[in-house]
Design an enzyme around this catalytic site. Structure first.
Site, mmCIF file in Angstrom:
data_model
loop_
_atom_site.group_PDB
_atom_site.id
_atom_site.type_symbol
_atom_site.label_atom_id
_atom_site.label_comp_id
_atom_site.label_asym_id
_atom_site.label_seq_id
_atom_site.Cartn_x
_atom_site.Cartn_y
_atom_site.Cartn_z
ATOM 1 N N TYR A 95 -13.191 7.920 11.237
ATOM 2 C CA TYR A 95 -11.828 7.908 11.769
ATOM 3 C C TYR A 95 -11.547 9.061 12.727
ATOM 4 C CZ TYR A 95 -10.337 3.871 9.147
ATOM 5 O OH TYR A 95 -10.203 2.580 8.683
ATOM 6 N N ASP A 234 -24.597 -9.183 -15.180
ATOM 7 C CA ASP A 234 -24.644 -10.645 -15.180
ATOM 8 C C ASP A 234 -26.108 -11.075 -15.254
ATOM 9 O OD1 ASP A 234 -21.907 -10.888 -14.900
ATOM 10 O OD2 ASP A 234 -21.960 -11.128 -12.719
#
Length: 353
Positions: A95, A234
């Site tokens: 930025y 998972d």
């Protein structure tokens, strides 16, 4: 810091010497993403080989001149920060001149290239990552600025500190550390008061692929307490990949393996064999996509799978069934099955690999 300043000065000196000799300056960086530059060591995980292949970022070549300029720009920013003992996140750097850099990923890659080129860990360059991981459970510590953090007294979630290296006075009575792949599962375990029920523990989530700070914290906790570390992922190729990043590291960050990997990490669940064992209904499972098949095939070829015969077996079960499951599938047995039955049984009877 003097070592960092000297390393940057040496790079700039090389650029000036080339200019003095009327040659186009060149920066040489390692090929970080090339598996041929990586070796697997049981005690460290994936690490970069000493004589790895390199690529040149030339200042006189249209394809790389812009990258060359951006590397010098970021080197100068790092130099100033180290000199003034200030820190910035990668986001701050982007930025500071979004038009110049174009995208956050360009900044991220250049910072990793600089870290690898100078052979200096990223946090020593005074560049911090934006943190996305959470920690909870039986742990207290003091942050670099003196803030005391106590995760023990409530079911409150704390963000992983952005300067893990600076934390001190770590204390814990935890018997183990549980790394949870997803935020939703992490929150569910917190709601069920899991970290107090079985025995005191520390819970961490990187909320998917872990950022650098989450990996640094896991490593720091391992170095501090040397207690077992389990992963709850998972039962799919993506979950296995994430677990391997904690345990063995990633190819792109292999030059920092010593600071990031914890080879003692164990796979607690969700194991593909658990799905059969618990008679999980086929309708609750998800068919593989082509992407899943490719990801699993690439994991099965990796050097560390060869030395993990039990993992290999689990991956073969997954490959044969071409089915995957999220941890939430356990709610099909009962709503609190994960925290009331599955995890306590696994921890009590040694159901990990």
């Amino acid at each position: 810091s003097s070592e960092v300043l000297e390393a940057i000065e040496n790079v700039i000196q090389g650029v000036l010497q080339s200019l003095a000799q009327k040659k186009a300056p060149v920066l040489t960086v390692a090929n970080r993403a090339d598996w041929r530059n990586i070796e697997f060591k049981d005690s460290v995980g994936l690490q970069m080989i000493p004589g790895c292949t390199t690529k040149q970022i030339r200042s006189d070549c249209p394809q790389s001149a812009r990258r060359f300029a951006l590397m010098l720009k970021i080197l100068s920013m790092i130099y100033k920060m180290v000199q003034s003992n200030t820190y910035a996140t990668k986001r701050d750097i982007y930025y500071s001149d979004t038009l110049l850099f174009g995208s956050q990923s360009v900044v991220d890659q250049i910072i990793n290239d600089i870290s690898c080129m100078l052979k200096i860990p990223r946090r020593s360059l005074h560049v911090l990552s934006t943190t996305k991981g959470f920690v909870a459970g039986n742990l207290s510590y003091t942050e670099e600025d003196g803030t005391k953090v106590n995760c023990t007294c409530s079911a409150t979630v704390f963000t992983v500190p952005s300067n893990v290296q600076g934390i001190k006075n770590l204390t814990s009575h935890a018997k183990f550390i549980l790394i949870v792949e997803k935020d939703a599962t992490f929150q569910r375990l917190l709601d069920d008061n899991f970290f107090d029920k079985v025995s005191p523990c520390i819970m961490i989530t990187g909320r998917g692929i872990p950022d650098l700070n989450t990996r640094l914290l896991v490593k720091k906790l391992w170095d501090s307490f040397q207690i077992p570390i389990f992963t709850l992922m998972d039962a799919d190729p993506h979950g296995v990949e994430i677990m391997c990043i904690y345990k063995y590291g990633s190819v792109s960050m292999s030059f920092e393996a010593h600071h990031l990997t914890v080879p003692s990490v164990k796979w607690l669940g969700l194991l593909p064999s658990d799905l059969e064992r618990l008679n999980i209904c086929k309708d609750a499972l998800i068919p593989f996509t082509k992407q899943d098949e490719n990801k699993l095939a690439s994991i099965q070829k990796r050097p560390y799978i060869a030395c993990q015969p039990l993992w290999k077996k689990e991956l073969e079960i997954m490959a044969a069934s071409k089915l995957k499951a999220e941890i939430q599938v356990l709610t099909s047995v009962s709503s609190d099955y994960l925290s009331r039955v599955y995890l306590p049984n696994k921890l009590q009877f040694g159901g990990w690999l």
